[in-house]
Motif scaffolding. Structure first.
Motif, PDB file in Angstrom:
ATOM      1  N   HIS A 121       0.701  -1.105  -0.101  1.00 54.60           N
ATOM      2  CA  HIS A 121      -0.048  -0.025   0.173  1.00 54.60           C
ATOM      3  C   HIS A 121       0.874   1.219  -0.109  1.00 54.60           C
ATOM      4  O   HIS A 121       0.456   2.301  -0.743  1.00 54.60           O
ATOM      5  CB  HIS A 121      -0.872  -0.059   1.136  1.00 54.60           C
ATOM      6  CG  HIS A 121      -1.785   1.290   1.400  1.00 54.60           C
ATOM      7  ND1 HIS A 121      -3.116   1.489   0.577  1.00 54.60           N
ATOM      8  CD2 HIS A 121      -1.644   2.212   2.459  1.00 54.60           C
ATOM      9  CE1 HIS A 121      -3.374   2.716   0.907  1.00 54.60           C
ATOM     10  NE2 HIS A 121      -2.425   3.253   1.816  1.00 54.60           N
ATOM     11  N   ASN A 122       1.896   1.304   0.871  1.00 55.26           N
ATOM     12  CA  ASN A 122       2.903   2.511   0.938  1.00 55.26           C
ATOM     13  C   ASN A 122       3.530   2.733  -0.519  1.00 55.26           C
ATOM     14  O   ASN A 122       3.762   3.755  -0.764  1.00 55.26           O
ATOM     15  CB  ASN A 122       3.760   2.339   2.133  1.00 55.26           C
ATOM     16  CG  ASN A 122       3.085   2.197   3.348  1.00 55.26           C
ATOM     17  OD1 ASN A 122       1.984   2.923   3.430  1.00 55.26           O
ATOM     18  ND2 ASN A 122       3.526   1.617   4.443  1.00 55.26           N
ATOM     19  N   SER A 123       3.976   1.534  -1.022  1.00 60.78           N
ATOM     20  CA  SER A 123       4.514   1.617  -2.144  1.00 60.78           C
ATOM     21  C   SER A 123       3.855   2.134  -3.353  1.00 60.78           C
ATOM     22  O   SER A 123       4.237   3.028  -4.343  1.00 60.78           O
ATOM     23  CB  SER A 123       5.418   0.140  -2.543  1.00 60.78           C
ATOM     24  OG  SER A 123       6.294  -0.132  -1.603  1.00 60.78           O
ATOM     25  N   PHE A 124       2.493   1.525  -3.484  1.00 64.99           N
ATOM     26  CA  PHE A 124       1.352   2.138  -4.577  1.00 64.99           C
ATOM     27  C   PHE A 124       1.208   3.614  -4.384  1.00 64.99           C
ATOM     28  O   PHE A 124       1.273   4.336  -5.138  1.00 64.99           O
ATOM     29  CB  PHE A 124       0.370   1.189  -4.180  1.00 64.99           C
ATOM     30  CG  PHE A 124      -0.638   1.691  -5.411  1.00 64.99           C
ATOM     31  CD1 PHE A 124      -0.449   0.751  -6.852  1.00 64.99           C
ATOM     32  CD2 PHE A 124      -1.815   2.467  -5.263  1.00 64.99           C
ATOM     33  CE1 PHE A 124      -1.387   1.195  -7.686  1.00 64.99           C
ATOM     34  CE2 PHE A 124      -2.671   2.659  -6.134  1.00 64.99           C
ATOM     35  CZ  PHE A 124      -2.578   1.921  -7.437  1.00 64.99           C
ATOM     36  N   LYS A 125       1.278   4.291  -3.041  1.00 69.04           N
ATOM     37  CA  LYS A 125       0.787   5.432  -3.058  1.00 69.04           C
ATOM     38  C   LYS A 125       2.109   6.250  -3.428  1.00 69.04           C
ATOM     39  O   LYS A 125       1.966   7.496  -3.746  1.00 69.04           O
ATOM     40  CB  LYS A 125       0.613   5.799  -1.294  1.00 69.04           C
ATOM     41  CG  LYS A 125      -0.765   5.339  -0.908  1.00 69.04           C
ATOM     42  CD  LYS A 125      -1.005   5.522   0.684  1.00 69.04           C
ATOM     43  CE  LYS A 125      -0.975   6.924   0.951  1.00 69.04           C
ATOM     44  NZ  LYS A 125      -1.177   7.144   2.229  1.00 69.04           N
ATOM     45  N   LYS A 137       3.907   5.657  -5.681  1.00 70.04           N
ATOM     46  CA  LYS A 137       4.128   5.240  -7.209  1.00 70.04           C
ATOM     47  C   LYS A 137       5.472   4.449  -7.531  1.00 70.04           C
ATOM     48  O   LYS A 137       5.725   4.441  -8.533  1.00 70.04           O
ATOM     49  CB  LYS A 137       4.164   6.559  -7.991  1.00 70.04           C
ATOM     50  CG  LYS A 137       2.797   7.431  -7.788  1.00 70.04           C
ATOM     51  CD  LYS A 137       2.992   8.624  -8.905  1.00 70.04           C
ATOM     52  CE  LYS A 137       1.514   9.179  -8.586  1.00 70.04           C
ATOM     53  NZ  LYS A 137       1.495  10.714  -9.492  1.00 70.04           N
ATOM     54  N   GLN A 138       5.753   3.560  -6.486  1.00 69.73           N
ATOM     55  CA  GLN A 138       6.673   2.844  -6.743  1.00 69.73           C
ATOM     56  C   GLN A 138       5.959   1.478  -6.684  1.00 69.73           C
ATOM     57  O   GLN A 138       5.776   0.519  -6.018  1.00 69.73           O
ATOM     58  CB  GLN A 138       7.557   2.552  -5.380  1.00 69.73           C
ATOM     59  CG  GLN A 138       8.648   3.757  -5.025  1.00 69.73           C
ATOM     60  CD  GLN A 138       9.633   3.845  -6.229  1.00 69.73           C
ATOM     61  OE1 GLN A 138      10.068   2.684  -6.503  1.00 69.73           O
ATOM     62  NE2 GLN A 138      10.444   4.783  -6.344  1.00 69.73           N
ATOM     63  N   THR A 139       5.563   1.048  -8.117  1.00 68.51           N
ATOM     64  CA  THR A 139       4.889  -0.229  -8.188  1.00 68.51           C
ATOM     65  C   THR A 139       5.644  -1.381  -8.888  1.00 68.51           C
ATOM     66  O   THR A 139       4.828  -2.380  -9.027  1.00 68.51           O
ATOM     67  CB  THR A 139       3.740   0.229  -9.385  1.00 68.51           C
ATOM     68  OG1 THR A 139       4.265   0.614 -10.324  1.00 68.51           O
ATOM     69  CG2 THR A 139       2.791   1.326  -8.548  1.00 68.51           C
ATOM     70  N   SER A 140       6.905  -1.247  -9.169  1.00 66.94           N
ATOM     71  CA  SER A 140       7.445  -2.169  -9.933  1.00 66.94           C
ATOM     72  C   SER A 140       8.187  -3.219  -8.639  1.00 66.94           C
ATOM     73  O   SER A 140       8.743  -2.606  -7.708  1.00 66.94           O
ATOM     74  CB  SER A 140       8.841  -1.803 -10.678  1.00 66.94           C
ATOM     75  OG  SER A 140       9.488  -2.847 -11.256  1.00 66.94           O
ATOM     76  N   ALA A 166       6.682  -8.284 -11.371  1.00 68.26           N
ATOM     77  CA  ALA A 166       5.435  -7.830 -11.706  1.00 68.26           C
ATOM     78  C   ALA A 166       5.219  -6.331 -11.257  1.00 68.26           C
ATOM     79  O   ALA A 166       6.455  -5.474 -10.915  1.00 68.26           O
ATOM     80  CB  ALA A 166       4.615  -8.854 -10.754  1.00 68.26           C
ATOM     81  N   CYS A 167       3.949  -5.809 -11.397  1.00 71.17           N
ATOM     82  CA  CYS A 167       3.788  -4.483 -10.988  1.00 71.17           C
ATOM     83  C   CYS A 167       2.494  -4.650  -9.853  1.00 71.17           C
ATOM     84  O   CYS A 167       1.674  -5.489  -9.839  1.00 71.17           O
ATOM     85  CB  CYS A 167       3.258  -3.477 -12.027  1.00 71.17           C
ATOM     86  SG  CYS A 167       1.759  -4.091 -12.921  1.00 71.17           S
ATOM     87  N   ILE A 168       2.535  -3.552  -8.918  1.00 72.20           N
ATOM     88  CA  ILE A 168       1.604  -3.483  -7.737  1.00 72.20           C
ATOM     89  C   ILE A 168       0.191  -3.191  -8.141  1.00 72.20           C
ATOM     90  O   ILE A 168       0.389  -1.871  -8.811  1.00 72.20           O
ATOM     91  CB  ILE A 168       2.063  -2.766  -6.571  1.00 72.20           C
ATOM     92  CG1 ILE A 168       3.102  -3.443  -6.113  1.00 72.20           C
ATOM     93  CG2 ILE A 168       0.890  -3.058  -5.467  1.00 72.20           C
ATOM     94  CD1 ILE A 168       4.241  -2.608  -4.978  1.00 72.20           C
ATOM     95  N   VAL A 169      -0.893  -3.674  -8.123  1.00 75.93           N
ATOM     96  CA  VAL A 169      -2.176  -2.975  -8.672  1.00 75.93           C
ATOM     97  C   VAL A 169      -3.179  -3.343  -7.500  1.00 75.93           C
ATOM     98  O   VAL A 169      -2.980  -4.440  -6.802  1.00 75.93           O
ATOM     99  CB  VAL A 169      -2.504  -3.539  -9.854  1.00 75.93           C
ATOM    100  CG1 VAL A 169      -1.473  -3.301 -11.174  1.00 75.93           C
ATOM    101  CG2 VAL A 169      -2.787  -5.236  -9.810  1.00 75.93           C
ATOM    102  N   PRO A 170      -4.173  -2.359  -7.570  1.00 77.17           N
ATOM    103  CA  PRO A 170      -5.216  -2.729  -6.404  1.00 77.17           C
ATOM    104  C   PRO A 170      -6.192  -4.121  -7.040  1.00 77.17           C
ATOM    105  O   PRO A 170      -6.305  -4.394  -8.038  1.00 77.17           O
ATOM    106  CB  PRO A 170      -6.432  -1.571  -6.697  1.00 77.17           C
ATOM    107  CG  PRO A 170      -5.399  -0.464  -6.978  1.00 77.17           C
ATOM    108  CD  PRO A 170      -4.543  -1.041  -8.117  1.00 77.17           C
ATOM    109  N   TYR A 207      -3.974  -5.527  -2.471  1.00 78.37           N
ATOM    110  CA  TYR A 207      -3.158  -5.313  -3.528  1.00 78.37           C
ATOM    111  C   TYR A 207      -2.641  -6.631  -4.144  1.00 78.37           C
ATOM    112  O   TYR A 207      -2.439  -7.756  -3.375  1.00 78.37           O
ATOM    113  CB  TYR A 207      -1.949  -4.335  -3.145  1.00 78.37           C
ATOM    114  CG  TYR A 207      -2.424  -3.154  -3.086  1.00 78.37           C
ATOM    115  CD1 TYR A 207      -2.411  -2.139  -3.856  1.00 78.37           C
ATOM    116  CD2 TYR A 207      -2.642  -2.768  -1.667  1.00 78.37           C
ATOM    117  CE1 TYR A 207      -2.723  -0.710  -3.635  1.00 78.37           C
ATOM    118  CE2 TYR A 207      -3.049  -1.323  -1.367  1.00 78.37           C
ATOM    119  CZ  TYR A 207      -3.067  -0.566  -2.462  1.00 78.37           C
ATOM    120  OH  TYR A 207      -3.456   0.875  -2.187  1.00 78.37           O
ATOM    121  N   VAL A 208      -2.625  -6.820  -5.223  1.00 81.40           N
ATOM    122  CA  VAL A 208      -2.260  -7.904  -6.014  1.00 81.40           C
ATOM    123  C   VAL A 208      -0.951  -7.901  -6.993  1.00 81.40           C
ATOM    124  O   VAL A 208      -0.635  -6.572  -7.342  1.00 81.40           O
ATOM    125  CB  VAL A 208      -3.324  -8.834  -6.729  1.00 81.40           C
ATOM    126  CG1 VAL A 208      -4.481  -9.152  -5.967  1.00 81.40           C
ATOM    127  CG2 VAL A 208      -3.838  -7.946  -8.043  1.00 81.40           C
TER     128      VAL A 208
END
Length: 490
Positions: free
Chosen positions: A83-87, A89-92, A109-113, A123-124
């Motif tokens: 969650h913190n990484s997604f906020k 914008k660190q999704t890789s 992969a990438c982090i997505v809701p 998150y998956v």
């Protein structure tokens, strides 16, 4: 960061589960495990390099941050990290997993809701090069993970049985395709004629059976081909038409609650349905026959000059309802029919006893389309067609019509070239293996003669012995019989 989606430290597939039988130090230890949520679109999710349900997560790399097992608070702790990484914008993310005790695999992969998988607050991970492949995390004991890894074969069989084929939609450029891929833009070359069952009495309360309708359709297509009309049979089908009838008109009555009545409908043309008020809905079984030109259609444009006094051709109609060019003027190379190439095409058709059938005038189809219960064929009237063509000449408006081709070798692949040839037709070579004798049509129409003979009221006034009588093909159709005129050109 390496951009490959996944890699494996295993040297061969045979060693993939080489250490599954090794006894773990504590099989009841809770570990972070992989849960496969959606399979790969490339059908390779069961290869050794892909993450599988039951794989034990050893390490997560998000940007410059690396988190290793054991993970604090298990799944919930990892979800906070995601969650913190997604906020931020660190999704890789790169995930490293273990199978057994000495086999490892990785996924980038990438982090997505996880809205469509595990809920909005979860998150998956989606594979970088295959968005259809998604995995999530779940807490399991190490023993459960090892058992899942050992059951890989049985899980593959279960996945095979429960995996459905899914449909979808694809956008298609219909307007462009219908303009480019059809010989006549936005119009097909599939034609049909509907045969209604023939009434067996004068009041139309009884109708012949389905076999009679099929036989009449068969006779019509055979007679059309024998007369030289270049068409081919495509298909035939029964067509149900609803009508309101009285009880004594139905050949059979169907009770909606009894399937046994359906066996009585095999060869009847009109049957009714019972309801609480008696039989009032009838079903007429008509026959629709589909046909197509032997080698397609070709457009011909006739441009009119101010000096033109006639078009240089005459039209007639076959007994089956087809309009065709019955004759062309000879010896006048400046006639509109000669300038457009129609005369040359007519001569080539005559060599093989083919009729030069007109299928469209100004893109309007002029072929027969229905046979009534009295047996009359609904088709276009030659008098009105002749008048229409004559008006084109009077107003100097070019005439565009299509004719049926008959040579299979002339079925050009590039339909654009067909349209390009409309102004100057290059007559194709014609087959000679079929020679049919074209019968003389005693009711042949020789259209209105000259400009002087066409008055404002649409009557011929040059003193010829002409007689009009009602045509059997339609209620308001007339056939022109000309017994005196020698040069009856449009």
């Amino acid at each position: 960061m390496d951009q490959s989606r996944y890699s494996s430290s295993s040297s061969s597939d045979s060693s993939q589960f080489s250490s599954l039988n090794s006894s773990p130090a504590n099989s009841s230890t809770v570990v972070l495990s992989i849960e496969c949520l959606k399979g790969s679109s490339k059908a390779d999710e069961w290869t050794g390099d892909m993450l599988q349900t039951g794989d034990i997560v050893e390490e997560l790399r998000i940007g410059n941050m690396t988190v290793k097992s054991p993970f604090k608070n298990g799944k919930s702790g990892v979800q906070k990290t995601l969650h913190n990484s997604f906020k931020q914008k660190q999704t890789s993310i790169r995930v490293r997993v273990r199978r057994g005790s000495d086999e490892f695999a990785e996924l980038q992969a990438c982090i997505v809701p996880g809205d469509q998988f595990v809920g909005r607050k979860q998150y998956v991970l989606r594979a970088i090069d295959d968005p259809n492949y998604a995995v999530g995390f779940i807490d399991r004991t190490e023993g459960e993970c090892l058992n899942l890894q050992a059951s890989r074969t049985s899980r593959m069989v279960n996945a095979l049985e429960r995996t459905p084929l899914q449909d979808g939609y694809v956008a298609y450029p219909w307007e462009r395709r219908m303009h480019e891929m059809l010989s006549i833009p936005n119009s097909s070359s599939f034609y049909s004629i509907l045969f209604l069952p023939k009434a067996s009495d004068k009041v139309g309360s009884r109708y012949n059976d389905l076999e009679d309708t099929l036989a009449r359709a068969h006779a019509w297509i055979n007679a059309s081909q024998a007369s030289g009309t270049p068409i081919v049979f495509m298909n035939i089908q029964t067509e149900s038409l609803l009508t309101k009838i009285s009880g004594d008109m139905a050949s059979s009555t169907v009770n909606a609650g009894s399937l046994s009545d359906l066996s009585n409908l095999a060869n009847i043309s009109l049957y009714g349905f019972e309801d609480y008020h008696g039989v009032d809905i009838g079903v007429v079984r008509a026959v629709r026959m589909w046909f197509s030109p032997l080698a397609g259609e070709i457009p011909i444009e006739i441009k009119i000059k101010d000096t033109d006094t006639k078009l240089g051709f005459a039209i007639s109609r076959t007994e089956e309802g087809f309009i065709y060019i019955s004759s062309v003027i000879e010896g006048d190379e400046d006639a509109p029919s000669a300038r457009s190439g129609l005369s040359n095409l007519y001569k080539q058709a005559s060599i093989t006893s083919r009729l030069l059938v007109v299928s469209r005038i100004s893109n309007q189809k002029v072929l027969p389309w229905m046979v009534s219960p009295t047996g009359a064929i609904r088709c276009f009237d030659t008098v009105s067609v002749s008048q229409k063509l004559s008006l084109h000449r009077h107003t100097r408006v070019p005439i565009l019509f299509h004719v049926f081709l008959w040579d299979r070798n002339a079925n050009f692949a590039n339909v654009g070239s067909i349209r390009a040839r409309a102004m100057s037709i290059d007559t194709p070579s014609l087959p000679t293996e079929v020679h049919l004798t074209r019968p003389v049509n005693e009711n042949q129409v020789m259209p209105i003669a000259s400009e002087e003979g066409f008055t404002d009221e649409g009557r011929v006034n040059d003193g010829a012995d002409i007689m009009l009588r009602r045509d059997t093909a339609g209620e308001f159709s007339f056939r022109l019989h000309d017994f005196a005129l020698k040069n009856n050109w449009v």
